[in-house]
Design an enzyme around this catalytic site. Sequence first.
Site, PDB file in Angstrom:
ATOM      1  N   ARG A 123       1.111  -1.103  -0.052  1.00 38.68           N
ATOM      2  CA  ARG A 123      -0.150  -0.114  -0.063  1.00 38.68           C
ATOM      3  C   ARG A 123       1.026   1.163  -0.089  1.00 38.68           C
ATOM      4  O   ARG A 123       2.004   1.121   0.019  1.00 38.68           O
ATOM      5  CB  ARG A 123      -0.918   0.103   1.179  1.00 38.68           C
ATOM      6  CG  ARG A 123      -0.338  -0.463   2.481  1.00 38.68           C
ATOM      7  CD  ARG A 123      -0.091   0.344   3.587  1.00 38.68           C
ATOM      8  NE  ARG A 123      -0.239   1.695   3.452  1.00 38.68           N
ATOM      9  CZ  ARG A 123       0.917   2.311   3.680  1.00 38.68           C
ATOM     10  NH1 ARG A 123       2.124   1.868   3.863  1.00 38.68           N
ATOM     11  NH2 ARG A 123       0.696   3.788   3.669  1.00 38.68           N
ATOM     12  N   GLY A 124       0.220   2.537  -0.134  1.00 43.32           N
ATOM     13  CA  GLY A 124       0.809   3.687  -0.251  1.00 43.32           C
ATOM     14  C   GLY A 124       1.308   3.973  -1.650  1.00 43.32           C
ATOM     15  O   GLY A 124       1.547   2.888  -2.544  1.00 43.32           O
ATOM     16  N   ALA A 125       0.984   4.919  -2.153  1.00 39.90           N
ATOM     17  CA  ALA A 125       1.010   5.394  -3.689  1.00 39.90           C
ATOM     18  C   ALA A 125       2.228   5.195  -4.401  1.00 39.90           C
ATOM     19  O   ALA A 125       2.182   4.278  -5.464  1.00 39.90           O
ATOM     20  CB  ALA A 125       0.780   6.922  -3.759  1.00 39.90           C
ATOM     21  N   ASP A 164      -1.883  10.676  -2.435  1.00 43.21           N
ATOM     22  CA  ASP A 164      -2.385   9.540  -3.423  1.00 43.21           C
ATOM     23  C   ASP A 164      -2.253  10.092  -4.877  1.00 43.21           C
ATOM     24  O   ASP A 164      -2.172   9.462  -5.753  1.00 43.21           O
ATOM     25  CB  ASP A 164      -3.517   8.729  -2.909  1.00 43.21           C
ATOM     26  CG  ASP A 164      -2.905   8.064  -1.845  1.00 43.21           C
ATOM     27  OD1 ASP A 164      -3.120   8.755  -0.542  1.00 43.21           O
ATOM     28  OD2 ASP A 164      -2.667   6.886  -1.800  1.00 43.21           O
TER      29      ASP A 164
HETATM   30  O1  MRU Z   1      -4.702   3.076   2.019  1.00 43.00           O
HETATM   31  P1  MRU Z   1      -3.447   3.412   2.027  1.00 43.00           P
HETATM   32  O2  MRU Z   1      -2.438   2.951   3.213  1.00 43.00           O
HETATM   33  O3  MRU Z   1      -2.939   2.842   0.686  1.00 43.00           O
HETATM   34  O4  MRU Z   1      -3.125   5.130   2.119  1.00 43.00           O
HETATM   35  C1  MRU Z   1      -1.997   5.463   1.964  1.00 43.00           C
HETATM   36  C2  MRU Z   1      -1.851   6.948   1.944  1.00 43.00           C
HETATM   37  O5  MRU Z   1      -2.819   7.554   1.991  1.00 43.00           O
HETATM   38  C3  MRU Z   1      -0.510   7.576   2.275  1.00 43.00           C
HETATM   39  O6  MRU Z   1      -0.583   8.624   2.807  1.00 43.00           O
HETATM   40  C4  MRU Z   1      -0.109   8.076   0.560  1.00 43.00           C
HETATM   41  O7  MRU Z   1      -0.216   6.898  -0.126  1.00 43.00           O
HETATM   42  C5  MRU Z   1       1.226   8.582   0.308  1.00 43.00           C
HETATM   43  S1  MRU Z   1       2.435   7.257   0.700  1.00 43.00           S
HETATM   44  C6  MRU Z   1       3.976   8.232   0.250  1.00 43.00           C
END
Ligand code: MRU
Length: 347
Positions: free
Chosen positions: A49-51, A238
Amino acid sequence: MKAIETIRWDDDTNSIILIDQTRLPISYRMVRCRTVDRLIAAIRRLEVRGAPALGVAGAYGVALAARAVREKDFHRYLEQVETASLAVAHARPTAVNLSWGVQRVLSRVYKSGSIAEAHHLSLKEAEQIALEDVRACHAIGDHGSALIEDGSTVLTHCNAGALACREWGTALGIIRSAIESGKDVRVIACETRPLLQGARLTAWELKRDNIGVTVIPDSAAAHLMRNGEIDCVVVGADRVCHDAVFNKVGTYMHAICARAHSLPFYVAAPFSTFDPVHSGSEIVIEERDRDEVAFYGGHATVPEGVPVRNPAFDATPLELISAIVTESGVFQPPLDWDFIAQTRRVI
Ligand code: MRU
């Protein structure tokens, strides 16, 4: 700082290996994705997860699809790789990096003249994306650390760290770089209901690097700001659109609170998170399962039959953002997208 490699390709088994983030902080285990379906499940369950990490996962997903399709006819082969790759791109809708990573590698597959070449070019491009992500995070860290004063306490939300990228992180990359440059920085990590990415993941990776971190309930942020206990907010993103930044739900609330207390609110994001095409109102915000909110530790916390809303992200208007830190430097809204496009080309 101890390196974390969130996701990588394994040449010996033609599979993707990733840290299972659903198990942290209790256990540190790797997951191997040998099939596109397993990768899609890993993305939906938030094992990865995470963009930026999703961008890398999407990229490797096309390399996986290119190897999984058994069709001999090249035209039909390309069609089937595309179908499998688009299924990866659609696994989660909000972070633009996922479809960006898929499309970038898919465009290399279309340019190949044979199945063998598609295998080669898809993996080469995916590895390039992973490498660029590492470089971008370190550059974001270097640019952003100038914004953090020595002795600061920084509030962050969700996890925009090494676990959300290939390594180092965006928001947490800024904190890591500031500390490496000799500054004393402490972090307040919002727990990030309902899946607790802040409490479980941000606190885990900062503790591992001996960076001072305190976890608070999301709803305590305004109280700490009013008490003068926060110097600035740094979050990831994201999707950065013309008029808004999409990030984990709760980010908008922190931005409003930061403005009310005259605190700087910074967003850290590589260009792979920028969406020059869509405006905020066109973006699909993922709504996740009721049970993520209605159960805690296996016990029901909401009476049966009572509806629950579980949006995973929210949109923060650009007017509330002091600056966006990218790998090319720091941009103050309103964003000059032509300038950003030019800067982006020369990286
Ligand atoms: O649902 P997730 O855990 O994938 O959400 C992730 C986020 O909102 C992060 O803040 C975002 O992806 C930035 S990661 C560098």
